[in-house]
Structure formats: structure tokens, C-alpha cells
Design an enzyme around this catalytic site. Sequence first.
Site, short mmCIF file in Angstrom:
data_model
loop_
_atom_site.label_atom_id
_atom_site.label_comp_id
_atom_site.label_asym_id
_atom_site.label_seq_id
_atom_site.Cartn_x
_atom_site.Cartn_y
_atom_site.Cartn_z
N VAL A 313 42.89 58.53 62.91
CA VAL A 313 44.18 57.87 63.02
C VAL A 313 44.66 57.40 61.65
O VAL A 313 45.79 57.65 61.25
CB VAL A 313 44.10 56.68 63.99
CG1 VAL A 313 45.44 55.98 64.09
CG2 VAL A 313 43.66 57.15 65.37
N MET A 315 43.18 55.82 57.49
CA MET A 315 42.08 55.61 56.55
C MET A 315 42.56 54.68 55.45
O MET A 315 43.59 54.90 54.83
CB MET A 315 41.61 56.95 55.95
CG MET A 315 40.44 56.80 55.01
SD MET A 315 38.96 56.16 55.84
CE MET A 315 38.14 55.39 54.44
N HIS A 340 45.66 46.78 60.48
CA HIS A 340 44.20 46.96 60.34
C HIS A 340 43.85 47.49 58.95
O HIS A 340 42.91 47.03 58.32
CB HIS A 340 43.68 47.90 61.43
CG HIS A 340 42.19 48.03 61.45
ND1 HIS A 340 41.37 47.17 62.14
CD2 HIS A 340 41.36 48.91 60.84
CE1 HIS A 340 40.11 47.51 61.97
NE2 HIS A 340 40.07 48.57 61.19
N GLU A 341 44.63 48.46 58.48
CA GLU A 341 44.35 49.02 57.16
C GLU A 341 44.64 48.01 56.06
O GLU A 341 43.93 47.95 55.04
CB GLU A 341 45.17 50.29 56.93
CG GLU A 341 44.97 51.37 57.98
CD GLU A 341 43.52 51.61 58.31
OE1 GLU A 341 42.67 51.69 57.40
OE2 GLU A 341 43.21 51.72 59.52
N HIS A 344 41.74 45.81 55.70
CA HIS A 344 40.65 46.43 54.94
C HIS A 344 40.78 46.19 53.44
O HIS A 344 39.80 46.33 52.70
CB HIS A 344 40.60 47.94 55.21
CG HIS A 344 39.74 48.31 56.37
ND1 HIS A 344 38.42 47.93 56.48
CD2 HIS A 344 40.02 49.06 57.47
CE1 HIS A 344 37.91 48.43 57.59
NE2 HIS A 344 38.85 49.11 58.22
N GLU A 363 34.17 46.79 59.60
CA GLU A 363 35.06 46.96 60.75
C GLU A 363 35.18 45.70 61.59
O GLU A 363 36.26 45.38 62.10
CB GLU A 363 34.59 48.14 61.61
CG GLU A 363 34.61 49.48 60.89
CD GLU A 363 36.01 49.84 60.37
OE1 GLU A 363 37.01 49.22 60.78
OE2 GLU A 363 36.09 50.75 59.52
#
Length: 713
Positions: A313, A315, A340-341, A344, A363
Site C-alpha cells: 500500500v 512505504m 501512518h507514513e 514513520h 510499526e
Amino acid sequence: MAELTQTSPSLCCCRKALPVSGGRCAGEPKPPSAGPRPGAARCPLVDVASASNFRSFRLRHFHLDLRLNFAAKEMSGWLVLDLVPVQPGVSALVLDSHPSLLIHSIDCKVPGDGKDEPASLTYRVDPFTDYGSSLVISLPAGALRPEQLIQVTVRYTTTDGPAIWWLDSELTCGQSRPLVFTQGHSVCNRSFFPCFDTPAVKSTYSASIRVPDGVTVLMSASRSSYSKLDRIFQFSMEFPVPSYLVALVAGELQHMDIGPRSRVWAEPCLLSCAVKKLGGSVERWLGVAEDLFGPYLWGRCDIVFLPPSFPIVAMENPCLTFIIASILESSEFLLIDVIHEIAHGWFGNAVTNATWEEMWLSEGLATYAQRRITTEAYGEATPTTSTQSGSTLYFTLHLKILIALSEPFEDIRSEISSSVNPSTLMNLFTYEKGFCFVSYLSELSGDVRRFDSFLKSEFKFQSVVAQDLIAYFLRYFPELQDAAVSQREGLEFERWLSGCGPPPFEPDLSAGGALIGPVQELCDLWRGGDPPDQQALATFDLSAWSTFQVVLFLDRMLDHSPLPYEVMASLSACYSALFDGLNAEVQIRWLQMVVRNTFYPDLPRVRAFLHKHTSRMYTVPLYEDLVAGVMKCVAVEIFYQTQRRLHPNLRRTLQLILFPSSSAPANQSGAVPPILTGSAPSGSPLQSPAATATASAAGTTAAMALRDVNVSA
């Protein structure tokens, strides 16, 4: 990045058991106790997924100089490693490599030794695992001293390796020019360039990429420039990153700024849609994240949308997030993927798990941060904010369902051997059980804002293990160390990390109750064994539900498949036309229900979906379900009709699913799988409802339908 399968890096299929075997610390004859020991000395790090001798060197910097050949589907050039030996008597440099890399020559230069020409080095390639090999380079005898810089140059050419995805023009969104991208997570970049392919090693890097006219190159780098005269793109990453976060994409790409430090890149046909979907949201999310976790360290926060062949989906490549264009169909899933990315940037990129066995550190923390950002930006999940904050509802409800059903959980810190590809470790537990542990630590702190401050970590640009995080947590909250919270009965930190079963602590999920209630009530109506009364169904308007609610409803019904034929017929009559107009995240779940219940009247919808979608995350789960039941001949027929539009890597994977005795394993070096010829078998004849129900019950996996299509790497 998100993957939920053992056999291939697809992102949407049922939960499967994880392999478990023994990773260990250096010099220990057997696996140690998994429990963290705050204050104990950290043992020398071993990454069982790396063949390299990374502990013998310090990697200061590396440079890539490559020419891209779209016609031959090759990258050729050289790699320069700036290395400092940290141990005396080092006689060899061992790098992670891959059988798909063709090594032409290797030489070494010691700056300041008075020699003008580099010394040619001998080398050999040894087998390691099915996902890589070891490149063993003999170093000049007696010429090296600890802390003395050496430069090793490797000249090589890439061929058909798992990290590099060459797309013919027909496989791109615009279908006008070819495109290439790389995907390094978890251990694929050893087929892009020889390296210390372990998250334990971080370094800066630079690159010079030569391309034909009309091609734009992007890399996960903090600085870039372009020489039009020489057609060379120059890149520099000034912050240390592990090898798996080095990424490249090249093709017909255009951009538009969407904020002071972010822009969207895409093929021209996608750009306006992508910009419209994101608007100014990225800068808003970055600002919220900075308020919670401190400054964003990477400078740029650009996003590139890639064709459906992108295998996952999203990276979190630093400075340049890769996202599959298919996700643009769903604004809700796009929101949580991008957030979410962004998370990170703090957890995973700046602070990284030192081994893949502790992937939960990246994660679990990123998932916690994603939900903190979402909550701060939009508030708790309510009927009026379901589009924005339904992400928390979706994942936490999955968690609640698991706990309620007493389904077994794997441990979040997986001990593996070198025979286990770390890419197979990405699963729901990595995210959700990791999230629960971080939530428990936040609860222990007694103040979520103080816990946010704790997460402004002292480990920036470092790689850590659980022991590091927990020791730091107990130092930051000394009152908790005095209270021995790590040994609290039933909630021991060791149990969290190495124990199977549900999380010992369940986060408060009450905020999503207003959204959960209607989903649960509708599921109860349909699970009665007979089609429900139409008057009772009239109170549920799925067209007014959020995508997350519809997805949860279908996931719950998948969990209870197979269903009686009459129930499936009624479900189809009520909802299939509605689902046709919704996004692929909804459609694939309904079609999995169709396949698992062998409901032939809606089989044309399955065919149409697989003819339209060529993404691994949408094709692999449906093919696996078709093969698991009585519809294998249907799957073979569809494959024959669509194989020319599938990327070779995906075609190889599907051949393995359909013809396991004759296909090469997916994602391994080898020739591009041939287009199969011959007469495709015709579809299965229709069966009676009773026969279909029996066949479905016998042939369909009983695993819960826990998917992480929406979970990003």
C-alpha cells in the site's frame, strides 16, 4: 509498510501463522530469555537475515552511480563504500548481495597511502538464503588498520531482482511511457546494490542517476539537482538511513506543491486527482505530529503515487513516501495511510528497529503515533467525524473482535532463523499488539502528554532493540521503575514481548461505540441462519455509512463464512449493487465473500474486478480464495485472459498459486515467467445451493478475515 501474508508481499489476505525459530545474540548457544532486563549490558547484535560482517566496520557513507536502461531493464554502474574497520585483523568484507546482481569488478583505495591506482580485489559469491547471497571480498593483507578509512568500489549490473520493478508502458497509469521503481523493505535492496542489508546499520548516501530524455528520477534523499546537458540527476541524503530506506522511481512524473515542505508527484493523468484528495492536509498533519513528538527531521515530506503494480500500500521512504495509486479511490484509507507514513518519520526512520525480529518497535510505535495524530487533528471517532477518525475505530474494533473471540495472538517480537524471509513477519500482530503495548506504557505513565514527551526520543538516527526502549522508559519514569511495573503480575514486559495470546492490556475503545453499535447490530441480524426481515434491515442505510463501517461489516461476515445460500442471495440482493459503486476496499471484501461462499450468481463481478485491478494487494487474495475452494478453473481462466497486463513478479506469484508444481517461487531471481499459451479452461458449471454450501465449507479456509490492506509499512 504493510504485508499480511507468508508467501508473497501482498497486503490483503487472511491471517496466517508465523514461522518461529531461533534468532540469538552473538556467542550464545541458545536463544536467551525474551524478557528485557533494564540496566543489563546489551549483547552484541546479530541479524540473522544478513550475511554481512557489518559489526567489523563502520559505514560512513556510500555513493551510487547508475545508468538506467529501460530497453534492457537493467541498471549498471558502480557503488563506492566509505568504510572504517573497527576490529583488528579484518581480512574480508562481506556484503549482502543477490544472485540477480552481476558483479564485474571490485577494487579498493586507501586515502593517503600514496598510491594513485586502486588495488583490484578478489571476491566470491556464496549462497545464503532464498532471498539473497553473500559477496565475500578479500581485502589487502596487512594494509588495513582499525579506524583507517578505506574506499571499496563495486562495479555491477542489476537484472531481475526482487527490489527493482520495471513496468512496461502498458502497466503504468498513463500507458504512455515505461516506469521503474524500487522497493527495499525488508531485505530486497541487496538486489539493488551490495550492502549491509540490516536495519542495524545506518549511513548517509549520495547518488548520480543517468537516464534517457523525458525521464524524471526521484529518490528518498534530502537534496536533489538535475543537469539537463548530461541528463544526470544528483541526490544526497544527509541523514543516516538503513539500506532498506534507499528508494528510486523513474518515469514520466510531474509534481505540484501542496505545502511549504511537501509536494505530490505522479503520472500526469493522476496528478490533479492526487492533489485534490490531499489538498493542504499534509502540512496540517505534519504540524500536529511536531506538536506531539518534536521537529520533523527530514526536511521534505513529498509523496509519489505509483501504478497498481506497486506491491504494497505505502512505504515510508524518507523525504519521499511511495503510495499505490489505487488507494485514491478511498479518501478514508488515503488519510490513514499518509498519516501512518508521516508517523514513520519519527518511528521507523529516525528511530529504527535494529533487527527485523523487533519490527514491532517501528510499526507499533508508528501505529500509536498515527492514532495520536488523528485524534489530535480530528477528535475521537463519532458519527460526525467518522471519515476522519474512523481509522482508530477500524483497527481497534478488529482488536476487540479478536479479544472477544479469544483468538490466539502471536508474540510481537518474533525469533527467526536466516531461512525465514523477514518480509513475511508483517502482520496484524506487529501493528496492533505493538500498538497495545505502547498504549499500556502510555497508561502507566499516567499522562498522555508526558508520554508524548518521552517519545521525543534520545535515539534519533539510531537503531534500537526493545531492551533499549524499555530501559529508557524506566529511566524517564523513575517512579515506575521503583514500583517494579515491568514485573507486575499478568502484565510483565516479558509477557508482552514474547508471550502468545491476546494483549494483557486492552486500550479504551469506548470512543468508537457510536460507530461500532450499528455494525454489530447489522451483523447480528445476518448471522441468524435465515435472511433477516426486510423491515428490520430498513433501519440500516449502508449508503450513509463510512467506508470503515462497511469494511468492518464485511469483515465480520467474512469471519462467519460460509453462510447459507439463501443468506448470500439476500445479501447480494440488498447490497451488491451498492458495493459496485464503492471503492476497491469494499468491493474486494464482498467478492471474497462471494468466492468463499461459492455464490455463482455474483461470479461475473469477481471476473470484472480481476480484469480491472492488477495490484498484488487486490489480486492475490482473490486468487488464493478461488484456488482454496471449488473455483480453481475460474481462476485459471481469468489468469489466462489477464496475464499480459500483469507485472512479471505478480504473474510469477499467481502461477505459483495456480500451478504450484510447475512455477518458480515468487520474488526470486530468474527469467521473466513466460506468457502461458493454450486453451484456457472454461468456468465451472453452476452447482446447486446445497452443493455449493458443502463445497464451500470443505474448501474455504477457516481463518479469520483479518486484513491490513490499509496498514502501511
